[in-house]
Design an enzyme around this catalytic site. Structure first.
Site, short mmCIF file in Angstrom:
data_model
loop_
_atom_site.label_atom_id
_atom_site.label_comp_id
_atom_site.label_asym_id
_atom_site.label_seq_id
_atom_site.Cartn_x
_atom_site.Cartn_y
_atom_site.Cartn_z
N ARG A 18 -26.36 22.93 4.08
CA ARG A 18 -27.28 22.05 4.79
C ARG A 18 -27.17 22.23 6.31
NH1 ARG A 18 -25.57 16.55 3.38
NH2 ARG A 18 -23.60 17.62 3.19
N ASN A 36 -28.44 17.10 -0.31
CA ASN A 36 -27.79 17.43 -1.57
C ASN A 36 -28.39 16.57 -2.67
OD1 ASN A 36 -26.00 19.35 -0.58
ND2 ASN A 36 -24.33 17.91 -0.34
#
Length: 88
Positions: A18, A36
């Site tokens: 990320r 996520n």
């Protein structure tokens, strides 16, 4: 502005995926988020010009060095507006 949702599958959680996605997105002028998901995938919402979205998709197939990407699913979304790029 063009927008897309990417679902990235593989070893993509716990490997700075990320954060790397945010870095790439900001460098490309893309706004949106990387999150996520409970099933182990990462969802990326990306808003930017078409060439930038294509470049981000190419990066998503690689990810950071510790990642292993098995699949990237792209869904085109109606044009959207966003502010910045967040990770969650």
């Amino acid at each position: 502005m063009p927008a897309a949702r990417f679902l990235v599958r593989g070893r993509v959680q716990g490997v700075s995926f990320r954060a790397g996605t945010r870095e790439q997105a900001l460098a490309l002028g893309i706004e949106g988020h990387a999150v996520n998901l409970p099933d182990g995938r990462v969802e990326v919402l990306a808003i930017g010009d078409a060439a930038a979205l294509d470049a981000l998709e190419r990066w998503l197939w690689q990810g950071p060095p510790a990642a292993r990407v098995d699949a990237v699913e792209r869904t085109v979304l109606p044009g959207q507006a966003a502010s910045g790029f967040r990770i969650a």
